[in-house]
Design a protein around this motif. Sequence first.
Motif, PDB file in Angstrom:
ATOM      1  N   ALA A 227       0.816  -1.210   0.000  1.00  0.00           N
ATOM      2  CA  ALA A 227       0.000   0.000   0.000  1.00  0.00           C
ATOM      3  C   ALA A 227       0.851   1.263   0.000  1.00  0.00           C
ATOM      4  N   ARG A 228       1.992   1.252   0.717  1.00  0.00           N
ATOM      5  CA  ARG A 228       2.748   2.488   0.916  1.00  0.00           C
ATOM      6  C   ARG A 228       4.237   2.375   0.600  1.00  0.00           C
ATOM      7  N   GLY A 229       4.725   1.167   0.408  1.00  0.00           N
ATOM      8  CA  GLY A 229       6.154   1.002   0.212  1.00  0.00           C
ATOM      9  C   GLY A 229       6.513   0.755  -1.244  1.00  0.00           C
ATOM     10  N   ARG A 230       7.780   0.476  -1.461  1.00  0.00           N
ATOM     11  CA  ARG A 230       8.264   0.179  -2.812  1.00  0.00           C
ATOM     12  C   ARG A 230       9.589  -0.569  -2.697  1.00  0.00           C
ATOM     13  N   TRP A 231       9.928  -1.260  -3.758  1.00  0.00           N
ATOM     14  CA  TRP A 231      11.246  -1.874  -3.842  1.00  0.00           C
ATOM     15  C   TRP A 231      12.174  -0.890  -4.552  1.00  0.00           C
ATOM     16  N   GLU A 256      -6.695  -9.205  -1.079  1.00  0.00           N
ATOM     17  CA  GLU A 256      -7.119  -7.808  -1.058  1.00  0.00           C
ATOM     18  C   GLU A 256      -6.121  -6.880  -1.744  1.00  0.00           C
ATOM     19  N   VAL A 257      -4.865  -7.307  -1.838  1.00  0.00           N
ATOM     20  CA  VAL A 257      -3.830  -6.433  -2.411  1.00  0.00           C
ATOM     21  C   VAL A 257      -3.133  -7.098  -3.595  1.00  0.00           C
ATOM     22  N   LYS A 258      -3.767  -8.101  -4.206  1.00  0.00           N
ATOM     23  CA  LYS A 258      -3.086  -8.845  -5.271  1.00  0.00           C
ATOM     24  C   LYS A 258      -2.836  -7.970  -6.500  1.00  0.00           C
ATOM     25  N   GLU A 259      -3.693  -6.989  -6.749  1.00  0.00           N
ATOM     26  CA  GLU A 259      -3.451  -6.113  -7.893  1.00  0.00           C
ATOM     27  C   GLU A 259      -2.166  -5.324  -7.706  1.00  0.00           C
ATOM     28  N   ARG A 263       1.323  -5.442  -9.907  1.00  0.00           N
ATOM     29  CA  ARG A 263       2.006  -4.267 -10.461  1.00  0.00           C
ATOM     30  C   ARG A 263       3.481  -4.286 -10.103  1.00  0.00           C
ATOM     31  N   HIS A 264       3.784  -4.675  -8.874  1.00  0.00           N
ATOM     32  CA  HIS A 264       5.191  -4.793  -8.482  1.00  0.00           C
ATOM     33  C   HIS A 264       5.908  -5.796  -9.382  1.00  0.00           C
ATOM     34  N   LEU A 265       5.296  -6.961  -9.579  1.00  0.00           N
ATOM     35  CA  LEU A 265       5.933  -7.977 -10.411  1.00  0.00           C
ATOM     36  C   LEU A 265       6.104  -7.497 -11.850  1.00  0.00           C
ATOM     37  N   GLY A 299      -4.648  -6.166 -17.178  1.00  0.00           N
ATOM     38  CA  GLY A 299      -3.353  -6.771 -16.923  1.00  0.00           C
ATOM     39  C   GLY A 299      -3.495  -8.198 -16.439  1.00  0.00           C
ATOM     40  N   ARG A 300      -2.404  -8.882 -16.379  1.00  0.00           N
ATOM     41  CA  ARG A 300      -2.445 -10.264 -15.956  1.00  0.00           C
ATOM     42  C   ARG A 300      -1.290 -10.561 -15.021  1.00  0.00           C
TER      43      ARG A 300
END
Length: 302
Positions: A227-231, A256-259, A263-265, A299-300
Motif C-alpha cells: 500500500a505504501r512502500g516500494r522496492w 485484497e492487495v493482489k493487484e 504491479r510490483h511484479l 493486466g495479468r
Amino acid sequence: HHRPDRDELLCTVTDAVAQSFAWGQQLAAALVARQEWTTALWPRIVQGWQRDLLSEEEWRKVLALPGRHPELLKFSAPLAELLETGSRREAGGIPLSCLEPAEQAARGLWSALLRDLPPAVRPDDWQQKAARHPAGKLASFWLHDLARLRQAAGGTGKGLPLAQRAGLEEILSASALAARLGQAVLASRVHFLYSLDPAWTVAHLLPLFSWDASPERARLCWQEFLARGRWSEESLPVLLPCYVAAFPRLHQDLSEVKERFCRHLADIAVYHLGHPLRDGWLPAAPPRGRRRTAPRGGGRCW
C-alpha cells in the motif's frame, strides 16, 4: 443565544494553546498542581502544541513533560501524533538538538503503549489502522528521525546510529498487537532502511515478510508494504525471494492487495529481470479460488 457545548469549548482550548505557548504552559502547570491526570484537557493541550511552531526551548519543555509525569503517557494518540508531526515538520519541528529528549519520550511512550493499551484493532482492520495507530506513528517518528540525520550528514551516511537502531529494535522485538502495527510501518520502508544499513535490514526487517515465522504478521506487513512502500534497485536482490515466497498465497492471504502485488511484479519484469516464467525467476501461477479475476486494466499476473 448559542451556548457552546463541551466539544466546542475543548476546541477553543486547542486554539488558545496553539496561539500562546505561555498560556498552554500555565494551563498544564495548573493541571499538574491539581494532579488532574484524566481530564480531557490534556489531549487538547498536546494537540495545540502540535499545531504550534515551537522553538527549541519550547520543545524541550514539552518533551520533558511525559518523563516527569508518566501519568500522561495514557494519552498515547496525541503524544505519538505530536512526536511524528514534529519529526517531519521542517519549520517549527523538533530541532536536531532536541532529538535525545524526543527519543526518550518516544521510548517511554512505546513502553506504556505495550503495557496499557488494550487490543482494540481487529485483524481485518490492520491495513487501515497501522499508519494511523499510535504504534505506527511512533515507528514513523523513528524513520523521520533517521531521514533527518541522514540529511544532516549530507545524504552519505551509512549504518544506523545506536539510539535509532535501539528504538527500531524495540518495535521489532515486541509481540503485542500494537507492536505488529509498528512493525508493518517499518516494513513499508524497507527500501529506505536497506539504503542505510543493508546487513541490519536483512537480519531484522526481512523476517517480517516470512510466512513461516508468523502468517498474520507477514500478511499485515505485505499489505502495508504494497500500500505504501516500494522496492528499489538496490534492495531488489534481497526482496525478490520474499516476492517468490509470497506468490503462492496471492489468491488467499493477499487477495485484497493482489493487484498491487501484480504491479510490483510487472515493474520488476519490465525494468529488471525479464519474463518471470520464461526466465525462471517466478514459479507457475498459484492455484486460484473459484472465481478467476484479472487486475483492472486488463493486466495479468503470472
